[in-house]
Design a protein around this motif. Structure first.
Motif, PDB file in Angstrom:
ATOM      1  N   LEU A  96      -0.949   6.983  11.189  1.00 33.16           N
ATOM      2  CA  LEU A  96       0.125   6.630  10.266  1.00 33.16           C
ATOM      3  C   LEU A  96       1.471   6.709  10.977  1.00 33.16           C
ATOM      4  CD1 LEU A  96      -1.060   8.761   7.238  1.00 33.16           C
ATOM      5  CD2 LEU A  96      -0.746   6.280   7.190  1.00 33.16           C
ATOM      6  N   ILE A  97       2.357   5.794  10.619  1.00 30.81           N
ATOM      7  CA  ILE A  97       3.696   5.778  11.197  1.00 30.81           C
ATOM      8  C   ILE A  97       4.707   5.850  10.062  1.00 30.81           C
ATOM      9  CG2 ILE A  97       5.367   4.356  12.484  1.00 30.81           C
ATOM     10  CD1 ILE A  97       3.166   5.132  14.317  1.00 30.81           C
ATOM     11  N   GLY A  98       5.727   6.660  10.211  1.00 28.72           N
ATOM     12  CA  GLY A  98       6.785   6.684   9.202  1.00 28.72           C
ATOM     13  C   GLY A  98       7.658   7.912   9.338  1.00 28.72           C
ATOM     14  N   ALA A 122      10.294   9.075   1.477  1.00 27.34           N
ATOM     15  CA  ALA A 122       9.121   8.762   0.641  1.00 27.34           C
ATOM     16  C   ALA A 122       7.831   8.950   1.436  1.00 27.34           C
ATOM     17  CB  ALA A 122       9.216   7.333   0.123  1.00 27.34           C
ATOM     18  N   PHE A 123       7.849   8.551   2.708  1.00 27.66           N
ATOM     19  CA  PHE A 123       6.662   8.703   3.550  1.00 27.66           C
ATOM     20  C   PHE A 123       6.388  10.185   3.816  1.00 27.66           C
ATOM     21  CE2 PHE A 123       4.734   9.274   7.721  1.00 27.66           C
ATOM     22  CZ  PHE A 123       3.606   8.475   7.616  1.00 27.66           C
ATOM     23  N   ARG A 124       7.443  10.928   4.097  1.00 25.06           N
ATOM     24  CA  ARG A 124       7.262  12.357   4.425  1.00 25.06           C
ATOM     25  C   ARG A 124       6.737  13.142   3.241  1.00 25.06           C
ATOM     26  NH1 ARG A 124      12.592  14.182   7.488  1.00 25.06           N
ATOM     27  NH2 ARG A 124      11.607  16.189   7.250  1.00 25.06           N
ATOM     28  N   VAL A 142       2.733  -3.141   4.106  1.00 20.93           N
ATOM     29  CA  VAL A 142       2.642  -3.070   5.572  1.00 20.93           C
ATOM     30  C   VAL A 142       1.714  -4.168   6.111  1.00 20.93           C
ATOM     31  CG1 VAL A 142       2.227  -1.591   7.560  1.00 20.93           C
ATOM     32  CG2 VAL A 142       3.025  -0.581   5.429  1.00 20.93           C
ATOM     33  N   ARG A 143       0.685  -4.512   5.317  1.00 19.28           N
ATOM     34  CA  ARG A 143      -0.208  -5.566   5.794  1.00 19.28           C
ATOM     35  C   ARG A 143       0.543  -6.892   5.928  1.00 19.28           C
ATOM     36  NH1 ARG A 143      -3.964  -5.619   2.225  1.00 19.28           N
ATOM     37  NH2 ARG A 143      -5.470  -4.275   3.268  1.00 19.28           N
ATOM     38  N   GLU A 144       1.402  -7.175   4.969  1.00 18.24           N
ATOM     39  CA  GLU A 144       2.166  -8.426   5.026  1.00 18.24           C
ATOM     40  C   GLU A 144       3.126  -8.412   6.213  1.00 18.24           C
ATOM     41  OE1 GLU A 144       4.181  -9.492   1.426  1.00 18.24           O
ATOM     42  OE2 GLU A 144       5.190 -11.162   2.409  1.00 18.24           O
ATOM     43  N   GLY A 184      -1.876   3.042  -5.047  1.00 18.58           N
ATOM     44  CA  GLY A 184      -0.764   2.314  -4.423  1.00 18.58           C
ATOM     45  C   GLY A 184      -1.082   0.841  -4.331  1.00 18.58           C
ATOM     46  N   GLU A 185      -0.018   0.081  -4.163  1.00 21.36           N
ATOM     47  CA  GLU A 185      -0.164  -1.371  -4.074  1.00 21.36           C
ATOM     48  C   GLU A 185      -1.003  -1.741  -2.857  1.00 21.36           C
ATOM     49  OE1 GLU A 185       3.738  -3.067  -3.947  1.00 21.36           O
ATOM     50  OE2 GLU A 185       4.361  -2.016  -5.761  1.00 21.36           O
ATOM     51  N   THR A 186      -1.460  -2.962  -2.853  1.00 18.63           N
ATOM     52  CA  THR A 186      -2.234  -3.447  -1.717  1.00 18.63           C
ATOM     53  C   THR A 186      -1.402  -3.378  -0.427  1.00 18.63           C
ATOM     54  OG1 THR A 186      -3.579  -5.265  -0.915  1.00 18.63           O
ATOM     55  CG2 THR A 186      -1.588  -5.885  -2.094  1.00 18.63           C
ATOM     56  N   GLY A 187      -2.047  -2.991   0.665  1.00 12.80           N
ATOM     57  CA  GLY A 187      -1.381  -2.973   1.966  1.00 12.80           C
ATOM     58  C   GLY A 187      -0.469  -1.794   2.213  1.00 12.80           C
ATOM     59  N   THR A 188      -0.506  -0.777   1.343  1.00 15.38           N
ATOM     60  CA  THR A 188       0.394   0.377   1.540  1.00 15.38           C
ATOM     61  C   THR A 188      -0.209   1.411   2.499  1.00 15.38           C
ATOM     62  OG1 THR A 188      -0.458   1.204  -0.561  1.00 15.38           O
ATOM     63  CG2 THR A 188       1.749   0.287  -0.597  1.00 15.38           C
ATOM     64  N   GLY A 189      -1.483   1.240   2.855  1.00 13.80           N
ATOM     65  CA  GLY A 189      -2.088   2.144   3.836  1.00 13.80           C
ATOM     66  C   GLY A 189      -3.094   3.127   3.240  1.00 13.80           C
ATOM     67  N   LYS A 190      -3.689   2.783   2.105  1.00 14.09           N
ATOM     68  CA  LYS A 190      -4.645   3.705   1.459  1.00 14.09           C
ATOM     69  C   LYS A 190      -5.837   3.988   2.370  1.00 14.09           C
ATOM     70  CE  LYS A 190      -4.918   1.097  -2.286  1.00 14.09           C
ATOM     71  NZ  LYS A 190      -3.893   0.079  -1.939  1.00 14.09           N
ATOM     72  N   ASP A 191      -6.318   2.922   3.007  1.00 13.89           N
ATOM     73  CA  ASP A 191      -7.459   3.083   3.894  1.00 13.89           C
ATOM     74  C   ASP A 191      -7.104   4.021   5.069  1.00 13.89           C
ATOM     75  OD1 ASP A 191     -10.178   1.660   4.508  1.00 13.89           O
ATOM     76  OD2 ASP A 191      -9.104   1.772   6.408  1.00 13.89           O
TER      77      ASP A 191
HETATM   78  N1  LIG Z   1       2.086   4.042   7.558  1.00 18.96           N
HETATM   79  C1  LIG Z   1       1.448   3.123   8.283  1.00 18.96           C
HETATM   80  N2  LIG Z   1       1.541   3.159   9.614  1.00 18.96           N
HETATM   81  C2  LIG Z   1       0.934   2.242  10.387  1.00 18.96           C
HETATM   82  N3  LIG Z   1       0.198   1.231   9.910  1.00 18.96           N
HETATM   83  C3  LIG Z   1       0.052   1.136   8.576  1.00 18.96           C
HETATM   84  C4  LIG Z   1       0.662   2.085   7.693  1.00 18.96           C
HETATM   85  N4  LIG Z   1       0.340   1.749   6.433  1.00 18.96           N
HETATM   86  C5  LIG Z   1      -0.432   0.653   6.512  1.00 18.96           C
HETATM   87  N5  LIG Z   1      -0.612   0.276   7.801  1.00 18.96           N
HETATM   88  C6  LIG Z   1      -1.364  -0.895   8.298  1.00 18.96           C
HETATM   89  O1  LIG Z   1      -1.271  -1.902   7.288  1.00 18.96           O
HETATM   90  C7  LIG Z   1      -2.518  -2.569   7.115  1.00 18.96           C
HETATM   91  C8  LIG Z   1      -2.999  -2.377   5.689  1.00 18.96           C
HETATM   92  O2  LIG Z   1      -3.310  -0.988   5.485  1.00 18.96           O
HETATM   93  P1  LIG Z   1      -4.543  -0.508   4.594  1.00 18.96           P
HETATM   94  O3  LIG Z   1      -5.717  -1.430   4.762  1.00 18.96           O
HETATM   95  O4  LIG Z   1      -4.775   0.932   4.878  1.00 18.96           O
HETATM   96  O5  LIG Z   1      -3.909  -0.734   3.136  1.00 18.96           O
HETATM   97  P2  LIG Z   1      -4.585  -0.544   1.716  1.00 18.96           P
HETATM   98  O6  LIG Z   1      -3.568   0.118   0.866  1.00 18.96           O
HETATM   99  O7  LIG Z   1      -5.915   0.138   1.875  1.00 18.96           O
HETATM  100  O8  LIG Z   1      -4.789  -2.045   1.231  1.00 18.96           O
HETATM  101  P3  LIG Z   1      -5.800  -2.621   0.110  1.00 18.96           P
HETATM  102  O9  LIG Z   1      -5.433  -2.001  -1.206  1.00 18.96           O
HETATM  103  O10 LIG Z   1      -5.522  -4.095   0.126  1.00 18.96           O
HETATM  104  O11 LIG Z   1      -7.185  -2.268   0.570  1.00 18.96           O
HETATM  105  C9  LIG Z   1      -3.457  -1.987   8.151  1.00 18.96           C
HETATM  106  O12 LIG Z   1      -3.398  -2.794   9.308  1.00 18.96           O
HETATM  107  C10 LIG Z   1      -2.857  -0.614   8.442  1.00 18.96           C
HETATM  108  O13 LIG Z   1      -3.206  -0.172   9.727  1.00 18.96           O
END
Ligand SMILES: Nc1ncnc2c1ncn2[C@@H]1O[C@H](COP(=O)(O)OP(=O)(O)OP(=O)(O)O)[C@@H](O)[C@H]1O
Length: 470
Positions: free
Chosen positions: A147-149, A153-155, A361-363, A175-182
Motif C-alpha cells: 500500500l502507498i499513501g 484519510a489513508f493513515r 486508484v485503478r482508474e 469502499g468504492e471500486t478500485g480503492t484497494g480493498k484487495d
Molecule cells: N493505496 C494503494 N497503493 C498502491 N496501489 C493501490 C492502492 N490502492 C489501490 N491500488 C491499486 O489499484 C488497483 C485496484 O486495487 P484493488 O483491486 O485492491 O481495488 P478494490 O477496491 O479491491 O476494487 P474492486 O472493488 O473493483 O474489486 C490495483 O492495481 C492496486 O494495486
C-alpha cells in the motif's frame, strides 16, 4: 551498551540511570526489535542496538527526546498534531499501541509503536519503554509492492488495519471500486500471525449457486455426476490462513445461509460427506455495495452481515485523499514501468488533480498506463495525459453523436501502427470495466453522468444497453 549507562563524564543534560534501570537497559539491549527507555520528559535514557541502527546514524541518542529523534519535532507529538502514546499511557496507566510516521535511517516509514509505562509503587509513571516495529506492507515512498499513501484519510485507515491485523476478528472492507480493498485484505493477512499460511481469495460474484457449496467446502468422489475424484474446498485450502470473500454483497440470499452456517459454527461438510470438519480460517470480506441498505431492503441477511462485519474498515476514495495523488502516481509509474524511470511534469500532475476518478486508484493506474504508451519521453507531459483522458471520452462517444475524429488515428501516435493496434486491444478490454467503474461510484442522475462523460444521454443509454448494463 556502555554508551547508554550513566557515568561522571556524561553531560548535565544526560539522564542518570538507577541500578535497576541499568539492568533494564541490559535486558533491552538483547532484544531484536528497536527499543528505547525514556524518562517522563520524553528524554531517551537508553536505546538498544536495533534502535540505534534504525534511528541513530552516527550521533549519540541518549539525552535527546524521542519526538526529536523519530519525528524531527521540536515539541511532543500531541502538541504537534500527532497522537502521543505517552500522553495516552499517562491517562490509562496501561500499555498503548499506535501507528506513527517516523524518520528512520531508511527514510520515512510507518512504524507500529508499543509503549509500556513504568510505574512506581504509588502508581506514578516514572518512565516508559517503547518498542518500534517498521510496517512492511505500507509505504511513504514508491515501492514495488504494498500500500502507498500518506494523507490523513489513508493513515487513519492504515492505523485500523494495523490494529486489527494481529487479531482473528472478521473484517469487512467497504469502499468504492478500485480503492484497494484487495490490497488491504492481503496486507491484513501478511501482517497477521497467519502470514505463513495460505491467503485464499474467493470471487463470490463468479460463483454460481450450484458451484458455491462444492467450491467452498469441497466434495467427495461421486457426490455429483462430474465428481470423478474427491476435492478439497477453498475453506480447507485456507486452513490456518485467511479466506478473503471478495464481492460478498453479490452472494444470492439462498447461498448466504450456507455461509452463515460456516461462520456461526466454524464447521462444514464436503458435498457428499457426512463427516463434519472444523474450519480454522480468518474471514476477511469486501464489497463496494451499500450492505446496510441491502440489509434494510432484505437483500442481505442481517445475521450474516453482523458475523462478517465484526470490524468494518472503510477505504477512502481517491478524491478524499487528494494529497496522495503525486506519491501514488509516482509509485504506479514505477510499478508499471520499472525499467524506465518515468515522471509526470507538474502540469500533468495538476491536470490529474482535477479528475474525478470515480474508478479510484485503478482508474489512475489505467490512465497512467495509457499515458506511458502515448509518450516516448521519460517525462509524461500534459499533452499525453490529455490525450489519455480524451481516449476515455472517445470510448464512450457514439459515432452518431458526430464525435470528433478518433484520437487513436495513427498519425497522432508516436509509435505508429503497431502501437495503435496494441492500444486498441487494451481499449476493448478497458471498455466494460471503465463504464462499470463510473457507474458504481456514481450517485447522481444519468443526465449528470452523460454530461460528466461528455456524451448525450441517449448515447450513454445506447452504450449501456449494448453492454447489458441497463
Ligand atoms: N493505496 C494503494 N497503493 C498502491 N496501489 C493501490 C492502492 N490502492 C489501490 N491500488 C491499486 O489499484 C488497483 C485496484 O486495487 P484493488 O483491486 O485492491 O481495488 P478494490 O477496491 O479491491 O476494487 P474492486 O472493488 O473493483 O474489486 C490495483 O492495481 C492496486 O494495486
Amino acid at each position: 551498551m556502555t554508551n547508554n549507562v550513566s557515568s561522571d563524564s556524561q553531560s548535565q543534560s544526560q539522564p542518570i540511570l538507577s541500578p535497576d534501570r541499568a539492568e533494564l537497559t541490559s535486558f533491552l539491549e538483547g532484544l531484536p526489535e528497536p527499543h528505547i527507555l525514556c524518562d517522563p520528559d520524553y528524554r531517551i535514557v537508553a536505546a538498544n542496538q536495533a534502535y540505534r541502527h534504525l534511528y541513530g546514524g552516527e550521533g549519540e541518542l541518549t539525552g535527546r527526546t524521542c519526538y526529536e529523534v523519530s519525528h524531527h519535532f521540536d515539541r511532543p507529538c500531541d502538541q504537534a498534531g500527532e497522537s502521543c502514546p505517552m500522553a495516552r499511557a499517562r491517562e490509562s496507566g496501561q500499555r498503548e499501541r499506535i501507528l506513527h510516521l517516523h524518520h528512520t535511517s531508511c527514510g520515512q516509514s510507518y512504524v507500529n509503536i508499543e509503549l509500556t509505562p513504568l510505574l512506581n509503587p504509588r502508581g506514578e509513571m516514572t518512565g516508559y519503554i517503547e518498542k518500534m516495529e517498521t510496517v512492511q506492507h505500507a509505504h511513504l515512498q514508491p515501492q514495488a509492492q504494498g500500500l502507498i499513501g500518506r494523507s490523513p484519510a489513508f493513515r487513519q485507515m492504515l492505523a485500523l488495519v494495523m490494529r486489527i491485523a494481529p487479531t482473528d476478528s472478521a473484517v469487512m472492507l467497504l469502499g468504492e471500486t478500485g480503492t484497494g480493498k484487495d490490497l488491504v485484505a492481503q496486507t491484513l493477512h501478511a501482517s497477521s500471525q497467519r502470514a505463513a499460511k495460505p491467503f485464499v481469495p474467493v470471487d463470490c460474484s463468479s460463483l454460481t449457486e450450484t458451484l458455491f457449496e462444492s467450491e467452498l467446502f469441497g466434495h467427495e468422489r461421486g457426490a455429483f455426476t462430474d465428481a470423478h475424484r474427491a476435492k478439497a474446498g477453498l475453506v480447507e485450502t485456507a486452513h490456518e490462513g485467511t479466506l478473503f470473500l471478495d464481492e460478498v454483497g453479490d452472494i444470492p440470499l439462498t447461498m448466504q445461509v450456507k455461509l452463515l452456517r460456516l461462520l456461526e459454527n466454524g464447521v462444514y461438510r464436503r458435498v457428499g460427506s457426512t463427516e463434519q470438519r472444523q474450519a480454522d480460517v480468518r474471514i476477511i470480506s469486501a464489497t463496494h455495495r451499500d450492505l446496510p441498505t441491502m440489509v434494510r431492503e432484505g437483500r442481505f441477511r442481517e445475521d450474516l452481515y453482523h458475523r462478517l462485519c465484526t470490524f468494518p474498515i472503510r477505504l477512502p476514495p481517491l478524491r478524499a485523499r487528494a494529497d496522495d495523488l503525486p506519491l501514488l502516481a509516482d509509485s504506479l509509474l514505477s510499478r508499471l514501468m520499472p525499467q524506465r524511470r518515468i515522471k509526470l511534469t507538474s502540469d500533468a500532475l495538476e491536470l490529474l488533480g482535477h479528475q474525478p476518478f470515480h474508478g479510484n486508484v485503478r482508474e489512475l493506474r489505467n490512465l497512467l498506463e495509457r499515458a506511458i504508451v502515448l509518450t516516448d519521453d521519460t517525462q509524461i507531459g500534459v499533452e499525453a495525459v490529455e490525450w489519455a483522458l480524451q481516449l476515455d471520452r472517445d470510448l464512450l462517444k457514439d459515432p452518431q453523436d458526430g464525435a470528433k475524429e478518433s484520437t487513436l488515428s495513427g498519425s497522432h501516435l508516436p509509435m505508429g501502427g503497431t502501437a495503435e493496434g496494441t492500444l486498441r486491444g487494451s481499449w476493448q478490454r478497458l471498455r466494460v470495466e471503465q463504464l462499470r467503474e463510473r457507474l458504481q461510484g456514481w450517485s447522481g442522475t444519468r443526465t449528470e453522468l452523460a454530461r460528466e462523460l461528455g456524451v448525450s444521454e441517449r448515447t450513454l443509454y445506447r452504450k449501456l444497453k449494448a453492454l447489458g448494463m441497463v
